[in-house]
Design a protein around this motif. Structure first.
Motif, PDB file in Angstrom:
ATOM      1  N   MET A  13      24.098  21.902  39.977  1.00 26.41           N
ATOM      2  CA  MET A  13      24.991  20.810  39.589  1.00 26.41           C
ATOM      3  C   MET A  13      26.419  21.322  39.383  1.00 26.41           C
ATOM      4  SD  MET A  13      22.544  18.740  36.900  1.00 26.41           S
ATOM      5  CE  MET A  13      23.913  18.398  35.872  1.00 26.41           C
ATOM      6  N   VAL A  14      26.574  22.516  38.831  1.00 25.11           N
ATOM      7  CA  VAL A  14      27.884  23.064  38.477  1.00 25.11           C
ATOM      8  C   VAL A  14      28.551  23.766  39.653  1.00 25.11           C
ATOM      9  CG1 VAL A  14      28.961  24.851  37.030  1.00 25.11           C
ATOM     10  CG2 VAL A  14      27.333  23.265  36.039  1.00 25.11           C
ATOM     11  N   LEU A  15      27.795  24.331  40.541  1.00 23.06           N
ATOM     12  CA  LEU A  15      28.315  25.180  41.615  1.00 23.06           C
ATOM     13  C   LEU A  15      29.426  24.545  42.452  1.00 23.06           C
ATOM     14  CD1 LEU A  15      27.842  28.024  42.641  1.00 23.06           C
ATOM     15  CD2 LEU A  15      26.125  27.124  44.184  1.00 23.06           C
ATOM     16  N   PRO A  16      29.322  23.304  42.876  1.00 27.62           N
ATOM     17  CA  PRO A  16      30.374  22.755  43.737  1.00 27.62           C
ATOM     18  C   PRO A  16      31.715  22.516  43.042  1.00 27.62           C
ATOM     19  CG  PRO A  16      28.399  21.390  43.848  1.00 27.62           C
ATOM     20  CD  PRO A  16      28.193  22.400  42.780  1.00 27.62           C
ATOM     21  N   PHE A  17      31.753  22.472  41.708  1.00 29.92           N
ATOM     22  CA  PHE A  17      32.983  22.100  41.031  1.00 29.92           C
ATOM     23  C   PHE A  17      34.069  23.167  41.099  1.00 29.92           C
ATOM     24  CE2 PHE A  17      30.051  19.128  38.975  1.00 29.92           C
ATOM     25  CZ  PHE A  17      30.736  17.971  39.246  1.00 29.92           C
ATOM     26  N   SER A  18      33.718  24.418  41.249  1.00 30.72           N
ATOM     27  CA  SER A  18      34.734  25.463  41.279  1.00 30.72           C
ATOM     28  C   SER A  18      34.988  25.999  42.685  1.00 30.72           C
ATOM     29  CB  SER A  18      34.325  26.607  40.357  1.00 30.72           C
ATOM     30  OG  SER A  18      33.121  27.176  40.816  1.00 30.72           O
ATOM     31  N   ALA A  19      34.311  25.458  43.665  1.00 34.59           N
ATOM     32  CA  ALA A  19      34.436  25.976  45.022  1.00 34.59           C
ATOM     33  C   ALA A  19      35.671  25.396  45.713  1.00 34.59           C
ATOM     34  CB  ALA A  19      33.186  25.649  45.829  1.00 34.59           C
ATOM     35  N   ARG A  20      36.477  26.292  46.272  1.00 29.91           N
ATOM     36  CA  ARG A  20      37.622  25.898  47.088  1.00 29.91           C
ATOM     37  C   ARG A  20      37.499  26.624  48.422  1.00 29.91           C
ATOM     38  NH1 ARG A  20      42.928  27.114  43.967  1.00 29.91           N
ATOM     39  NH2 ARG A  20      43.534  27.135  46.137  1.00 29.91           N
ATOM     40  N   THR A  21      37.696  25.918  49.494  1.00 29.35           N
ATOM     41  CA  THR A  21      37.612  26.533  50.813  1.00 29.35           C
ATOM     42  C   THR A  21      38.933  27.231  51.130  1.00 29.35           C
ATOM     43  OG1 THR A  21      38.397  24.533  51.932  1.00 29.35           O
ATOM     44  CG2 THR A  21      36.010  24.748  51.617  1.00 29.35           C
ATOM     45  N   ASP A  22      38.936  27.989  52.233  1.00 25.60           N
ATOM     46  CA  ASP A  22      40.171  28.654  52.660  1.00 25.60           C
ATOM     47  C   ASP A  22      41.268  27.633  52.948  1.00 25.60           C
ATOM     48  OD1 ASP A  22      39.159  31.206  52.427  1.00 25.60           O
ATOM     49  OD2 ASP A  22      38.511  31.324  54.519  1.00 25.60           O
ATOM     50  N   GLY A  38      44.959  27.297  51.182  1.00 23.49           N
ATOM     51  CA  GLY A  38      46.131  27.535  52.021  1.00 23.49           C
ATOM     52  C   GLY A  38      46.094  28.862  52.748  1.00 23.49           C
ATOM     53  N   VAL A  39      44.882  29.362  53.007  1.00 21.48           N
ATOM     54  CA  VAL A  39      44.716  30.656  53.677  1.00 21.48           C
ATOM     55  C   VAL A  39      44.003  30.412  55.000  1.00 21.48           C
ATOM     56  CG1 VAL A  39      43.646  32.934  53.480  1.00 21.48           C
ATOM     57  CG2 VAL A  39      44.540  31.806  51.455  1.00 21.48           C
ATOM     58  N   GLU A  40      44.328  31.236  55.992  1.00 16.97           N
ATOM     59  CA  GLU A  40      43.671  31.106  57.295  1.00 16.97           C
ATOM     60  C   GLU A  40      42.235  31.617  57.210  1.00 16.97           C
ATOM     61  OE1 GLU A  40      44.185  32.979  61.710  1.00 16.97           O
ATOM     62  OE2 GLU A  40      45.996  32.517  60.570  1.00 16.97           O
ATOM     63  N   THR A  41      41.305  30.876  57.813  1.00 14.17           N
ATOM     64  CA  THR A  41      39.896  31.262  57.809  1.00 14.17           C
ATOM     65  C   THR A  41      39.684  32.466  58.725  1.00 14.17           C
ATOM     66  OG1 THR A  41      39.284  28.963  57.480  1.00 14.17           O
ATOM     67  CG2 THR A  41      37.554  30.428  58.204  1.00 14.17           C
ATOM     68  N   LEU A  42      38.954  33.450  58.233  1.00  9.83           N
ATOM     69  CA  LEU A  42      38.661  34.634  59.032  1.00  9.83           C
ATOM     70  C   LEU A  42      37.655  34.301  60.121  1.00  9.83           C
ATOM     71  CD1 LEU A  42      38.281  37.254  56.166  1.00  9.83           C
ATOM     72  CD2 LEU A  42      40.223  36.950  57.704  1.00  9.83           C
ATOM     73  N   PRO A  43      37.767  34.944  61.279  1.00  9.17           N
ATOM     74  CA  PRO A  43      36.795  34.691  62.342  1.00  9.17           C
ATOM     75  C   PRO A  43      35.383  35.059  61.883  1.00  9.17           C
ATOM     76  CG  PRO A  43      38.637  36.008  63.157  1.00  9.17           C
ATOM     77  CD  PRO A  43      38.795  35.880  61.682  1.00  9.17           C
ATOM     78  N   GLY A  44      34.439  34.195  62.157  1.00  6.23           N
ATOM     79  CA  GLY A  44      33.050  34.438  61.790  1.00  6.23           C
ATOM     80  C   GLY A  44      32.648  33.785  60.481  1.00  6.23           C
ATOM     81  N   ASN A  45      33.621  33.332  59.690  1.00  5.74           N
ATOM     82  CA  ASN A  45      33.310  32.634  58.445  1.00  5.74           C
ATOM     83  C   ASN A  45      33.231  31.139  58.687  1.00  5.74           C
ATOM     84  OD1 ASN A  45      33.371  35.016  57.084  1.00  5.74           O
ATOM     85  ND2 ASN A  45      35.227  34.598  55.928  1.00  5.74           N
ATOM     86  N   ALA A  46      32.352  30.493  57.976  1.00  9.66           N
ATOM     87  CA  ALA A  46      32.256  29.037  58.069  1.00  9.66           C
ATOM     88  C   ALA A  46      33.468  28.419  57.375  1.00  9.66           C
ATOM     89  CB  ALA A  46      30.977  28.555  57.408  1.00  9.66           C
ATOM     90  N   HIS A 102      36.615  30.245  49.258  1.00  8.20           N
ATOM     91  CA  HIS A 102      37.694  31.215  49.483  1.00  8.20           C
ATOM     92  C   HIS A 102      37.457  32.483  48.683  1.00  8.20           C
ATOM     93  CE1 HIS A 102      41.599  32.994  49.899  1.00  8.20           C
ATOM     94  NE2 HIS A 102      41.845  32.871  48.606  1.00  8.20           N
ATOM     95  N   ARG A 103      37.267  32.338  47.394  1.00  4.37           N
ATOM     96  CA  ARG A 103      37.020  33.480  46.533  1.00  4.37           C
ATOM     97  C   ARG A 103      35.999  33.045  45.487  1.00  4.37           C
ATOM     98  NH1 ARG A 103      42.367  36.045  44.824  1.00  4.37           N
ATOM     99  NH2 ARG A 103      42.392  36.497  47.025  1.00  4.37           N
ATOM    100  N   PHE A 104      34.773  33.513  45.627  1.00  6.89           N
ATOM    101  CA  PHE A 104      33.707  33.106  44.705  1.00  6.89           C
ATOM    102  C   PHE A 104      33.727  33.999  43.479  1.00  6.89           C
ATOM    103  CE2 PHE A 104      29.320  33.406  43.133  1.00  6.89           C
ATOM    104  CZ  PHE A 104      29.146  32.077  42.789  1.00  6.89           C
TER     105      PHE A 104
END
Length: 96
Positions: A20-29, A33-41, A46-48
């Motif tokens: 329940m809590v896990l999605p609240f702090s997740a931010r994607t690349d 504002g960062v470019e996604t690295l090749p091979g990452n979904a 971004h930073r867990f």
């Protein structure tokens, strides 16, 4: 209730609250504002940081478990409150 039962039920509450809590702090690349690295979904965080997630999960699980245990001790909500789920033929004459 025995201690091992209390720990097992708290463990179940903790893992339920983790999801329940896990999605609240997740931010994607992209959100960071960062470019996604090749091979990452693209949906990968971004930073867990596990520390704050574990702390929040523990707080929420403790609150929910406290409510569960208080209900166990004081019997606020029991199986008899779910009587509407029983078919009419299975109810006793005292209940009618």
């Amino acid at each position: 209730m025995e201690l091992i039962s209390v720990l097992a039920i708290y463990f179940l509450f903790w893992f339920l609250c983790l999801f329940m809590v896990l999605p609240f702090s997740a931010r994607t690349d992209r959100e960071a504002g960062v470019e996604t690295l090749p091979g990452n979904a693209e949906s990968a965080p971004h930073r867990f940081r596990a520390g704050p997630v574990v702390l929040r999960t523990t707080i929420v699980a403790t609150i929910f478990f406290g409510l569960f245990y208080a209900n166990y001790v004081y019997g606020w909500i029991g199986a008899d409150i779910l009587d509407f789920l029983k078919p009419e033929s299975m109810r006793t004459t005292v209940e009618r």
